[in-house]
Each structure stands twice: as structure tokens, then as C-alpha cells.
Design a protein around this motif. Structure first.
Motif, PDB file in Angstrom:
ATOM      1  N   VAL A   1       0.848  -1.181   0.000  1.00  0.00           N
ATOM      2  CA  VAL A   1       0.000   0.000   0.000  1.00  0.00           C
ATOM      3  C   VAL A   1       0.884   1.231   0.000  1.00  0.00           C
ATOM      4  N   GLY A   2       0.579   2.183  -0.845  1.00  0.00           N
ATOM      5  CA  GLY A   2       1.407   3.377  -0.945  1.00  0.00           C
ATOM      6  C   GLY A   2       1.453   4.166   0.347  1.00  0.00           C
ATOM      7  N   CYS A   3       2.364   5.115   0.414  1.00  0.00           N
ATOM      8  CA  CYS A   3       2.587   5.896   1.620  1.00  0.00           C
ATOM      9  C   CYS A   3       1.580   7.044   1.674  1.00  0.00           C
ATOM     10  N   PHE A   4       0.399   6.781   2.208  1.00  0.00           N
ATOM     11  CA  PHE A   4      -0.647   7.788   2.257  1.00  0.00           C
ATOM     12  C   PHE A   4      -0.907   8.221   3.690  1.00  0.00           C
ATOM     13  N   ASP A   5      -1.264   9.466   3.859  1.00  0.00           N
ATOM     14  CA  ASP A   5      -1.641   9.969   5.168  1.00  0.00           C
ATOM     15  C   ASP A   5      -3.122   9.676   5.379  1.00  0.00           C
ATOM     16  N   PRO A   6      -3.488   8.817   6.336  1.00  0.00           N
ATOM     17  CA  PRO A   6      -4.898   8.476   6.530  1.00  0.00           C
ATOM     18  C   PRO A   6      -5.776   9.680   6.870  1.00  0.00           C
TER      19      PRO A   6
ATOM     20  N   ARG B   1     -15.731   8.944   6.531  1.00  0.00           N
ATOM     21  CA  ARG B   1     -15.399   7.525   6.551  1.00  0.00           C
ATOM     22  C   ARG B   1     -14.585   7.172   5.311  1.00  0.00           C
ATOM     23  N   TYR B   2     -13.830   6.073   5.420  1.00  0.00           N
ATOM     24  CA  TYR B   2     -13.104   5.559   4.268  1.00  0.00           C
ATOM     25  C   TYR B   2     -14.027   4.625   3.486  1.00  0.00           C
ATOM     26  N   ARG B   3     -13.993   4.752   2.163  1.00  0.00           N
ATOM     27  CA  ARG B   3     -14.770   3.851   1.304  1.00  0.00           C
ATOM     28  C   ARG B   3     -13.782   3.059   0.471  1.00  0.00           C
ATOM     29  N   LEU B   4     -13.857   1.740   0.567  1.00  0.00           N
ATOM     30  CA  LEU B   4     -12.859   0.884  -0.052  1.00  0.00           C
ATOM     31  C   LEU B   4     -13.503  -0.192  -0.899  1.00  0.00           C
ATOM     32  N   LYS B   5     -12.707  -0.739  -1.804  1.00  0.00           N
ATOM     33  CA  LYS B   5     -13.195  -1.773  -2.718  1.00  0.00           C
ATOM     34  C   LYS B   5     -12.069  -2.752  -3.013  1.00  0.00           C
TER      35      LYS B   5
ATOM     36  N   VAL C   1     -16.321  -8.406  -6.442  1.00  0.00           N
ATOM     37  CA  VAL C   1     -16.079  -7.054  -5.952  1.00  0.00           C
ATOM     38  C   VAL C   1     -16.697  -6.904  -4.570  1.00  0.00           C
ATOM     39  N   LEU C   2     -15.890  -6.422  -3.625  1.00  0.00           N
ATOM     40  CA  LEU C   2     -16.373  -6.147  -2.277  1.00  0.00           C
ATOM     41  C   LEU C   2     -16.211  -4.663  -2.005  1.00  0.00           C
ATOM     42  N   GLU C   3     -17.273  -4.041  -1.557  1.00  0.00           N
ATOM     43  CA  GLU C   3     -17.234  -2.638  -1.175  1.00  0.00           C
ATOM     44  C   GLU C   3     -17.650  -2.501   0.282  1.00  0.00           C
ATOM     45  N   TRP C   4     -17.016  -1.589   1.006  1.00  0.00           N
ATOM     46  CA  TRP C   4     -17.427  -1.314   2.378  1.00  0.00           C
ATOM     47  C   TRP C   4     -16.883   0.035   2.799  1.00  0.00           C
ATOM     48  N   THR C   5     -17.370   0.534   3.919  1.00  0.00           N
ATOM     49  CA  THR C   5     -16.834   1.756   4.507  1.00  0.00           C
ATOM     50  C   THR C   5     -16.478   1.481   5.954  1.00  0.00           C
ATOM     51  N   GLN C   6     -15.567   2.268   6.496  1.00  0.00           N
ATOM     52  CA  GLN C   6     -15.201   2.149   7.897  1.00  0.00           C
ATOM     53  C   GLN C   6     -14.611   3.460   8.374  1.00  0.00           C
ATOM     54  N   GLU C   7     -14.668   3.656   9.694  1.00  0.00           N
ATOM     55  CA  GLU C   7     -14.211   4.919  10.266  1.00  0.00           C
ATOM     56  C   GLU C   7     -12.699   4.987  10.376  1.00  0.00           C
ATOM     57  N   SER C   8     -12.062   3.847  10.600  1.00  0.00           N
ATOM     58  CA  SER C   8     -10.613   3.822  10.835  1.00  0.00           C
ATOM     59  C   SER C   8      -9.876   3.340   9.599  1.00  0.00           C
ATOM     60  N   TRP C   9      -8.583   3.667   9.535  1.00  0.00           N
ATOM     61  CA  TRP C   9      -7.752   3.180   8.456  1.00  0.00           C
ATOM     62  C   TRP C   9      -7.594   1.677   8.563  1.00  0.00           C
TER      63      TRP C   9
ATOM     64  N   CYS D   1      -8.403 -17.306  -8.437  1.00  0.00           N
ATOM     65  CA  CYS D   1      -7.976 -15.924  -8.260  1.00  0.00           C
ATOM     66  C   CYS D   1      -6.593 -15.725  -8.845  1.00  0.00           C
ATOM     67  N   SER D   2      -6.459 -14.808  -9.774  1.00  0.00           N
ATOM     68  CA  SER D   2      -5.161 -14.541 -10.385  1.00  0.00           C
ATOM     69  C   SER D   2      -4.619 -13.167 -10.034  1.00  0.00           C
ATOM     70  N   ALA D   3      -5.475 -12.257  -9.517  1.00  0.00           N
ATOM     71  CA  ALA D   3      -5.020 -10.918  -9.152  1.00  0.00           C
ATOM     72  C   ALA D   3      -5.962 -10.316  -8.124  1.00  0.00           C
ATOM     73  N   VAL D   4      -5.403  -9.478  -7.251  1.00  0.00           N
ATOM     74  CA  VAL D   4      -6.178  -8.773  -6.244  1.00  0.00           C
ATOM     75  C   VAL D   4      -5.846  -7.292  -6.350  1.00  0.00           C
ATOM     76  N   GLU D   5      -6.872  -6.446  -6.366  1.00  0.00           N
ATOM     77  CA  GLU D   5      -6.666  -5.003  -6.433  1.00  0.00           C
ATOM     78  C   GLU D   5      -7.459  -4.328  -5.319  1.00  0.00           C
ATOM     79  N   LEU D   6      -6.826  -3.358  -4.682  1.00  0.00           N
ATOM     80  CA  LEU D   6      -7.471  -2.595  -3.630  1.00  0.00           C
ATOM     81  C   LEU D   6      -7.628  -1.149  -4.085  1.00  0.00           C
ATOM     82  N   TYR D   7      -8.850  -0.616  -3.991  1.00  0.00           N
ATOM     83  CA  TYR D   7      -9.153   0.752  -4.390  1.00  0.00           C
ATOM     84  C   TYR D   7      -9.688   1.524  -3.189  1.00  0.00           C
ATOM     85  N   ILE D   8      -9.496   2.840  -3.232  1.00  0.00           N
ATOM     86  CA  ILE D   8     -10.105   3.718  -2.243  1.00  0.00           C
ATOM     87  C   ILE D   8     -10.812   4.851  -2.976  1.00  0.00           C
ATOM     88  N   ALA D   9     -11.947   5.281  -2.422  1.00  0.00           N
ATOM     89  CA  ALA D   9     -12.705   6.369  -3.034  1.00  0.00           C
ATOM     90  C   ALA D   9     -12.064   7.706  -2.680  1.00  0.00           C
TER      91      ALA D   9
END
Length: 663
Positions: free
Chosen positions: A69-74, A84-88, A100-108, A181-189
Motif C-alpha cells: 500500500v502506498g505511503c498515504f496519510d490516513p 469515513r473511508y470507502r474501499l473496494k 467485488v467487495l465494497e465497504w466503509t469504515q471509520e478507521s484506516w 484468483c489470479s489478481a487482487v486489487e485494492l481501491y479507495i474512493a
């Protein structure tokens, strides 16, 4: 697989720390998905050069074994939708439609904030019996992590899990996994029209990097310089800041390595932040200053609060929020590893504490309350391991380093755990070491006696602390009760531990012969042991007026027909059960040991046998499971096993009568 087919694409709305239906109802300003991490499972597992397990790639930061995961400031406002964070997560494969899984959460994303994650597949595929943290390992800010899909068995109904830091479960089935499963990708809104400053993985693999021992919630050692190290672009200036007023600078060398030392800090229970900046900036939050203990060894050190059935006890009393724990993942390596990949430092909660070292947690809890300061435990342990695997190569003799393994012996080889588990955490500042190991070396007690002091001195030198405090846990009682007055094996192993710690000079010994279990090599009395270790720390390192040792044999007055034994730590010498003193054996001219009569006389003990006029030796608790031994002091701590000559076990006694019984 499972009960498919699934819709195209299959989508699950998932809420981690709120109710699931909130995901669909929550309104958010326009956003777009930005890729922040990707992993090529097919290449990692099935390319021609792939290892047989991800754990074998642990020292290669650039390998496909990691999702980075890249160096991001939460705290970046671009990352949040309505606070909230929205992730996929997107799972692609050769055979199935994308999942595809989508969810939100308050913490990083951390291992604790995804503890309620329901798994990457529907419940009929991801079994509820698999702990959520094994289905999906938390992605930590500025850190790498595993995100590996694994399977077991040969039929579609067999269980599966997406495991974090495990190798392919039971070997897996490569062709099957490849289709699933051949690849996994994580996205953030991110807010529409904006983008993040760093691309996935770039800042970690080619820019600023920090070892995995540094994470949110960590405890830094007080009252000594604090080493901080990592990697950055060669020649770049690195600034390390602790809180608002402490800053040090250094420069990365030609290889990109850098190291800085923060001045000594007093213990502080108020959370602070550690910032490391070199173009990129990595933030570590909720950092405390206190005591840090390395708790190392084999399975009895690794034995968890849950396994020890201490969960209810610790939940009822509550583990102090200032107690923190980090588990170093199992890793054996032929070369020194640069880093490890784990879940990071954890704070105490009803959910997290169950997986912590039971001995370490009890010790830390007592220290935290007695010293009124934070305590961190580095749990560096692995079951069924010998001391040879933990020793630096320089501590081993040529014969030990090149010894052929025993037939069918799957234990890690010499120095392999030192390379894979110890090297990545040196020189993280620590107060001392608790060592609980030896069960796997009971048949090599002579080797152990020589290795233990060299091991202690070598690791102390690694931390550049010649006087680094060590506490060695002497093996408890184990195996069925015996009528033999003396036995070898575990009894001689305890002596090897005693003599080894004495030679090491900075090490002490905690006796546990009264805490064992005849049938269980993993005794449940971890609370008592943790308390004894804490008392030793408080008494020997912090000046608390506490008795920290049981009676220790000092000398014998030799008289015709009896000996008078003198001890250290013998105030209030008594028997544990109020009965007559037991557990002593004596020998005469024939060299055979018989059970002795023993009488308490103040702070001494008189031993004799009616059929032996001239005593030649005395031993105490010299059995694998010395259940007869009952001598304690006023603190209730048991007397340490001892012998007065060098022949015990070399001339083992036959089954001999007790005193007063005719031969």
C-alpha cells in the motif's frame, strides 16, 4: 466452487464498524475509485521462479508475496467520504467473473479495524470457523502485507480462506487456486477531480521505507537512546521527529540505508507521534514511551491467553490500555532478513488480547500497574524449536553449524530463526529479554549448557548492551511421577539452564517446578509464571522490596550421619503444604541415591538416611516431574533443584527403598 454461479459482477456491501445496511444508504459527494494496491497472485504462486510458499519470500520486499500500500496519510481529507473511508477489493480470475467487495469504515485499514470482516467470499465458501484475520490480513499504513488466496483439499466442498501471513494452506492445489484468483486489487474512493500524491508501492520500494517493527500503537524504550532506521533514496536527507519538539536528521548512504538515534526520553503514558520524512512522510500515531521486553522462545512463550484459558480472567480485570503487543511472524531464513511482515503493534481489547502471549501479557500487566508506565511486549517465539535455531552463527561451534539433521526432523536449522525473526528487530530498543525455551533440547543438555551463555552474550552484543538483563524460565515439571530418586533428561536440562545463566552473568533464573503438568508439556499456570517474571523485574531492576527468587542452595555442613544445608533467599523457609520436607535424595559410599529424611531447622535443612553413615552427595528435585519437592520461602517461591556433586544422573539409582525401609 461453492454454490455458484454468482451474478456478474458479484458485489457485497460490507460495513466494518457500523451496521451493513448503512453502506447502501449513505450519501456521499461524487467520487472516483483510485487504485492503491495490487498483487499478482498467479505470478507469485505459479511462475517458474515462484517459491513453494510466501513465507520463503519474506526477506524480499520487492517480491510478489506482498500487496504493498502506498505511503498515504490516513488523515488526508481526500480519502474520506462523509468522515469515513470507502474501499473496494476486486478479485479477478481465469474462470470466475470478477468478485467485488465494497465497504466503509471509520478507521484506516489495520488488523484490528477489519476484525469483523466477513471474508472475501460468501459464507458458504469462506467458513466462519476461519478467524477473520486469517481470511484477510489488515493493510497497514505505509507497510506491506500478504493478501494471499489459499485452498486446501481436493474437492470443492473443502474449506478455503484468504490468509494473511500463512503459506498455501496444507500445500493447496496450484491449478485450482490459479483458476479461482489470479489478481487482487485494492481501491479507495477519493473526491471527484482529485488524486493521491503517491502511486501504489512506489514510495515503499524506491523511496522512504520503515521496518515493520515501527507501527502505530508501538511502545518505545524509555531512559535510553532510541534507534530509528530504514531506507530512502540514496543521499536523501531524513528527518525523524518525536512529538512536536524532538527532531534529529541524518542522510541515507549510497545504498539507501539510514539510521538515527533519538535522545533518551522519560516514560510517558500520553500518546505522541513519530514522524519520518524524506520527501515522503510516514506517520506513526498513538506512540507511548515506557518499557519494552523481548519475550522469546518456543511454544510455552508463544502459548496464547486464549489457549491458557486466561481470557475471562484478563477480561474481568481488564488489561491496561498502555500494554501493547507485537507478534513477530514465524520465519526461518538462511541469511539475515531485513524485515518481516506482520500485523503490527496492537492495543489491548477483548478481541486482540486472546492471541497475545499469555506469559508476556501477565508480566506486562503487572509491570504496567506497578511502575505506572506503558509496557510493550515483542513476542518472538515459535513452537518446537531448539536453541541452535535462535543463535547467531558466531555463537555456534563448527560442529553445531554443520551438524546433519536428525531423521525426519523438521525443526528450523541452526541460526535460521535468528536470521528470520531476530535480525529484523535489531536494534529496536528494549529493556531486557525473557527466554522460555528448552523442551526441544532436553536430550542435548550438555550442548545446551555451553550454548545458552554464548547465545545470551551474542544477542546482548547485537543490541550493543553487554549488561542487557535476561531472565531464563527453568523448565517446569513434566511426565508421570516416578519413584526413582534421581532421573536424567529434564532434571539435567534444568541444571544446564542454571549453570548457563550463571555463566552469562547478566541472566537470572525463575524456577517453575511447581507449575508443571504431568500430562501436558504446555502447563496452564501462565498467570503464576508471568507474575514471577514481573516481580523479578521490579525487584532487580527497579529496586522494589520484593522477594524474587526461591531458596537457592549455597553450601553444606558435613557431619557424620547427616548434612546441614544452607540457602540464599531462605527467609521463612517452610514446606508448601505444611507437611514434612520432601524431595531430597542422598548417596553413600556406593554412589546410589536413596530418598532422604529431611528436617527444617530455621533457615537450614538437615538431611540424613538411617542406613547411610557417611554421606557423599545430596540432590533435591532431581526428577523430570519432581512432585515431592515442597520447599518454599516466605514468598511461596519454590527452592531451585540442585545437587552437591557432579555424579547425579551419570550413575542413576535403581528403584530404591525410602528411608526406614529394609533393603
Amino acid at each position: 466452487l461453492g454454490r455458484g454461479p454468482w451474478p456478474r459482477p458479484w458485489r457485497l456491501g460490507l460495513e466494518v464498524d457500523a451496521t451493513p445496511h448503512d453502506v447502501g444508504e449513505r450519501q456521499c459527494q461524487p467520487f472516483r475509485w483510485q487504485l492503491i494496491a495490487k498483487q499478482n497472485i498467479e505470478r507469485a504462486l505459479f511462475s517458474p521462479g515462484a517459491k513453494t510458499s510466501f513465507s520463503q519470500q519474506v526477506s524480499d520486499v520487492g517480491s510478489d508475496a506482498y500487496m504493498v500500500v502506498g505511503c498515504f496519510d490516513p488523515e488526508d481529507p481526500k480519502l474520506k467520504c462523509d468522515g469515513r473511508y470507502r474501499l473496494k477489493l476486486v478479485y479477478d480470475s481465469q474462470r470466475l467473473t470478477p468478485i467485488v467487495l465494497e465497504w466503509t469504515q471509520e478507521s484506516w485499514l489495520t488488523d484490528s479495524t477489519i476484525a469483523n470482516f466477513a471474508g472475501i467470499y460468501p459464507e458458504d465458501v469462506g467458513p466462519s470457523s476461519v478467524h477473520p484475520q486469517l481470511r484477510f490480513q489488515g493493510l497497514c499504513k505505509s507497510c506491506s502485507t500478504y493478501a494471499v488466496l489459499s485452498g486446501s483439499g481436493s474437492h470443492e466442498s473443502d474449506p478455503w480462506s484468504c490468509v494473511g501471513n500463512l503459506m498455501r494452506l496444507n500445500g493447496g492445489i496450484p491449478a485450482w487456486n490459479k483458476q479461482i484468483c489470479s489478481a487482487v486489487e485494492l481501491y479507495i474512493a477519493v473526491h471527484d477531480g482529485q488524486s493521491l500524491a503517491h502511486s501504489p508501492a512506489a514510495s515503499l520500494r524506491h523511496g522512504l521505507q520503515m521496518p515493520a517493527i515501527f507501527t502505530d500503537h508501538m511502545v518505545l524504550q524509555s531512559d535510553c537512546d532510541i534507534p530509528v532506521w530504514g531506507a530512502a533514496s540514496p543521499g536523501s536527507r531524513v528527518t525523524v521527529s518525536l512529538g512536536a519538539h524532538m527532531h534529529v536528521e541524518t542522510v541515507a548512504d549510497a545504498g539507501g540505508s539510514w539510521k538515527a538515534r533519538l535522545p533518551a526520553q522519560r516514560a510517558n503514558s500520553e500518546p505522541t507521534e513519530l514522524h519520518v520524512e524524506a520527501g515522503d512522510c510516514i506517520y506513526f500515531r498513538d506512540v507511548l514511551i515506557g518499557e519494552v521486553w523481548l519475550c522469546a522462545g518456543q511454544s510455552n512463550m508463544e502459548w496464547t491467553v486464549k489457549q491458557s484459558k486466561l481470557g475471562a480472567e484478563l477480561t474481568a480485570t481488564g488489561v491496561d490500555a498502555r500494554v501493547r503487543h507485537i507478534k513477530i511472524p514465524h520465519a526461518a531464513s538462511g541469511q539475515p532478513a531485513v524485515d518481516f511482515r506482520g500485523s503490527g503493534w496492537q492495543t489491548a481489547s477483548a478481541r486482540s488480547v486472546g492471541a497475545w502471549s499469555a506469559v508476556g501479557t501477565v508480566m506486562a500487566q503487572r509491570l504496567c500497574k506497578a511502575l505506572d508506565m506503558p509496557v510493550g511486549i515483542i513476542n518472538c517465539s515459535r513452537g518446537d524449536t531448539q536453541i541452535q535455531a535462535w543463535c547467531p552463527p558466531g555463537a555456534l561451534s563448527f560442529e553445531v553449524r554443520h551438524a546433519s539433521p536428525l531423521r525426519n526432523d523438521t525443526k528450523p536449522g541452526p541460526s535460521s530463526l535468528y536470521h528470520g525473526m531476530i535480525c529484523p528487530i535489531v536494534p529496536f530498543a528494549i529493556k531486557g529479554v525473557v527466554w522460555y525455551q528448552g523442551e526441544s533440547n532436553t536430550k542435548q543438555w550438555e550442548i545446551y549448557q555451553n550454548l545458552l551463555p554464548r547465545f545470551i552474550k551474542s544477542l546482548s552484543a547485537e543490541w550493543k548492551q553487554e549488561k542487557l538483563p535476561w531472565r531464563v524460565v527453568q523448565l517446569p515439571g513434566f511426565s508421570p511421577e516416578s519413584d526413582l530418586p534421581v532421573q536424567s533428561g529434564w532434571a539435567q536440562m534444568r541444571e544446564a539452564q542454571c549453570l548457563g545463566t550463571r555463566e552469562a552473568d547478566t541472566a537470572g533464573l525463575v524456577c517453575t517446578i511447581d507449575l508443571g503438568d504431568a500430562r501436558n508439556i504446555h502447563p496452564m499456570k501462565k498467570t503464576e509464571l508471568g507474575q514471577r517474571l514481573a516481580v523479578w523485574v521490579l525487584a532487580t531492576l527497579h529496586g522494589h522490596d520484593l522477594e524474587y527468587s526461591g531458596p537457592v542452595y549455597r553450601r553444606a555442613e558435613r557431619h557424620q550421619g547427616f548434612w546441614r544445608l544452607h540457602f540464599l533467599h531462605c527467609a521463612g523457609l517452610k514446606t508448601r503444604d505444611g507437611a514434612e520436607a520432601r524431595g531430597f535424595a542422598i548417596s553413600g559410599a556406593d554412589g546410589c541415591f536413596r530418598w532422604a529424611e529431611a528436617q527444617l531447622d530455621g533457615e537450614t535443612i538437615v538431611v540424613s538416611h538411617p542406613q547411610i553413615e557417611s554421606l557423599t552427595a545430596v540432590c533435591y528435585a532431581w526428577q523430570s516431574n519432581p512432585v515431592r519437592a515442597n520447599i518454599v520461602n516466605t514468598a511461596g517461591l519454590p527452592a531451585l533443584p540442585f545437587r552437591t556433586d557432579g555424579q547425579v544422573g551419570l550413575r542413576n539409582a535403581a528403584r530404591l527403598p525410602a528411608p526406614g525401609v529394609q533393603d
